[in-house]
Scaffold this motif. Structure first.
Motif, short mmCIF file in Angstrom:
data_model
loop_
_atom_site.label_atom_id
_atom_site.label_comp_id
_atom_site.label_asym_id
_atom_site.label_seq_id
_atom_site.Cartn_x
_atom_site.Cartn_y
_atom_site.Cartn_z
N GLN A 19 0.82 -1.22 0.00
CA GLN A 19 0.00 0.00 0.00
C GLN A 19 0.85 1.27 0.00
OE1 GLN A 19 -2.48 -0.73 3.55
NE2 GLN A 19 -4.22 -0.59 2.17
N ASP A 22 1.16 3.81 -3.11
CA ASP A 22 -0.14 4.38 -3.44
C ASP A 22 -0.54 5.46 -2.44
OD1 ASP A 22 -2.40 4.50 -4.98
OD2 ASP A 22 -3.51 3.11 -3.70
N ILE A 23 -0.40 5.12 -1.17
CA ILE A 23 -0.82 6.07 -0.14
C ILE A 23 0.13 7.26 -0.07
CG2 ILE A 23 -1.11 6.34 2.36
CD1 ILE A 23 -2.41 3.61 2.40
N GLU A 25 1.63 8.67 -2.53
CA GLU A 25 1.22 9.55 -3.61
C GLU A 25 -0.05 10.33 -3.25
OE1 GLU A 25 -0.13 8.70 -8.03
OE2 GLU A 25 1.64 7.52 -7.47
N GLU A 26 -1.00 9.57 -2.72
CA GLU A 26 -2.27 10.14 -2.31
C GLU A 26 -2.07 11.22 -1.26
OE1 GLU A 26 -5.04 8.88 -3.73
OE2 GLU A 26 -6.37 10.28 -2.66
N TYR A 66 -5.60 4.77 7.44
CA TYR A 66 -5.45 4.41 6.03
C TYR A 66 -5.52 2.90 5.87
CZ TYR A 66 -4.32 8.71 3.53
OH TYR A 66 -4.41 9.90 2.91
N THR B 46 -8.97 9.80 5.10
CA THR B 46 -8.71 8.36 5.16
C THR B 46 -9.97 7.56 4.85
OG1 THR B 46 -9.04 8.59 7.53
CG2 THR B 46 -6.78 8.47 6.76
N TYR B 49 -10.36 7.65 1.20
CA TYR B 49 -9.40 6.76 0.54
C TYR B 49 -9.91 5.32 0.54
CZ TYR B 49 -5.12 4.18 -0.36
OH TYR B 49 -4.20 3.32 -0.88
N THR B 75 -4.41 11.41 -9.02
CA THR B 75 -5.35 10.32 -9.31
C THR B 75 -6.77 10.87 -9.37
OG1 THR B 75 -3.92 8.93 -7.98
CG2 THR B 75 -6.03 8.01 -8.64
#
Lengths: 333, 110
Positions: A19, A22-23, A25-26, A66, B46, B49, B75
């Motif tokens: 993960q 991805d996280i 970047e997010e 997350y 979160t 997400y 994204t």
């Protein structure tokens, strides 16, 4: 800006590898968006960064949120079976330990205090172990079964037409069968662990005097590991039956795999002389149960020498029978 | 500000509604939710997400990358055909829920 990198690192470090990227970047684009909104076209100052990071909060907590997919060990699909098996295992463990205590006390009442201490020790060690292993087993199957459960959930709309037909009476696995087997396996484990010294031919001379053990005492620790492993495999198998509740080709496949593994384990354990007591016949003669060169001696010695083979044959026949029986039942219309 | 179990069950619906308006990304969606709800409902990043991940897995939305100014990559999400069907289902479900619960709400007790 170094603080942002540090923050992202602190969050992602607590996450599973898959993960992280991805996280990261997010999270980076989130922080940038929040900064942009805050400064409205002006230059970003360190103070702005601090305030944004404060708003996001403790990186450990953020990582936790997350991640937040699964925070249970055994899910609702398996929970009922888990509780049932746990009860069976704990109760039979407790019963087995108590029976061991009673037998030892009857045989040798003088040392009742020692037996009582053993009883307490057995309770303290065996019950948590039984609890732990059962939970571990179910947690593992929950982990690997998760993907399956999700597949089922995707078809959110349940329709009565989706209902599987009621399995034929003969395809159903009777509820009590696995329970009896699990109890049996647990009793065996407890017996092997706590009273192996009584596993043999009991010699009575003015009451109980001695035991000629079947198993080799010197290699017993290794043998015990194998025995527990084999019984554990057996319990796993019964749990599978309990969870499936009916014979299906999938269940038969699993059982075939499990049976092959346990046969290999038994072969490994029983092969060679180290497993059985090498002086069994000698000790039996010394105890006066049989006399050398008598007919009785020859019979006992024949049985003793061929026992390995026959145990194996019986075991394999039993396991194959179980498979064939399951296969026939699974294919019944 | 509300953060109740009731509304949590409709997070996906809210997100899908906003994606029906236009393709969007996380932060924009969370701002839009705050804005449209008059600051009464704030969805955590979160939560958003994990909602995206769930919706992606179910095939209700799809994601793609879009280059921003200054070479930033972001994204974006867009709603799919089955996402729209799901959204419609949820709308009907809400209408029904509202109708039922309203039977048990007495205006003069408010």
């Amino acid at each position: 800006m170094e603080m942002i990198d540090r923050y992202i690192y602190a969050v992602t470090q607590k996450l599973p590898l898959s993960q992280r990227e991805d996280i990261a970047e997010e999270l980076r684009s989130l922080i940038e968006d929040m900064l942009e909104e805050r400064v409205q076209g002006e230059d970003v100052t360190d103070n702005d960064v601090v305030e944004v990071l404060m708003e996001l909060g403790d990186p450990r907590q953020l990582a936790q949120k997350y991640k937040g997919t699964k925070n249970y060990l055994i899910g609702p699909e398996l929970f009922d079976s888990y509780m049932l098996v746990l009860k069976i295992v704990l109760i039979s463990t407790a019963i087995a330990i108590s029976i061991t205590f009673i037998i030892k006390t009857i045989i040798n009442p003088v040392t009742i205090l020692d037996h009582f201490v053993e009883l307490i020790v057995a309770f303290v060690t065996a019950l948590p172990a039984a609890f732990g292993w059962t939970t571990f087993g179910f947690a593992i199957s929950d982990h690997f079964g998760e993907i399956n459960a999700k597949d089922l959930e995707i078809g959110t709309e349940w329709k009565p037409s989706d209902l599987a037909p009621i399995p034929d009476e003969k395809r159903q696995i009777k509820y009590y069968e696995p329970i009896v087997s699990i109890t049996f396996y647990t009793l065996l484990i407890i017996m092997f662990v706590f009273s192996n010294e009584y596993l043999g031919v009991w010699i009575f001379q003015d009451g109980f005097s001695d035991v000629v053990p079947f198993l080799n005492n010197e290699t017993y620790t290794t043998s015990l590991l194998f025995i527990i492993l084999i019984m554990g495999i057996g319990i796993t198998k019964e749990c599978l039956k309990l969870i499936y509740g009916k014979w299906t080709s999938k269940l038969v496949t699993y059982i075939a795999i499990v049976n092959v593994i346990s046969t290999i384990a038994v072969l490994f354990m029983i092969n060679g002389n180290a497993f059985w007591n090498p002086d069994f016949l000698l000790e039996l003669t010394q105890a006066g149960v049989i006399t050398e060169n008598s007919d009785g001696y020859r019979t006992v010695s024949m049985i003793w020498n061929q026992s390995t083979l026959w145990i194996l044959v019986l075991l394999v026949v039993g396991l194959i029978w179980e498979l064939i029986d399951g296969l026939i039942k699974a294919n019944k219309k | 500000m509300i953060s109740s179990d009731v509304i949590r069950g409709y997070n996906d619906t809210i997100i899908l509604y906003l994606l029906l308006e236009k393709e969007s990304y996380g932060y924009e969606i969370s701002k839009r939710i705050k804005e449209l709800s008059d600051d009464k409902y704030v969805i955590k990043e979160t939560t958003l997400y994990s909602a995206f991940n769930r919706l992606l897995k179910k095939g209700y939305i799809e994601s793609f990358h879009r280059e921003q100014t200054f070479g930033k990559k972001r994204t974006y999400y867009r709603i799919t055909e089955s996402g729209l069907l799901y959204y419609q289902d949820k709308c009907r479900e809400w209408e029904l829920t509202k109708e039922v619960i309203n039977q048990f709400i007495r205006e003069d007790y408010l």
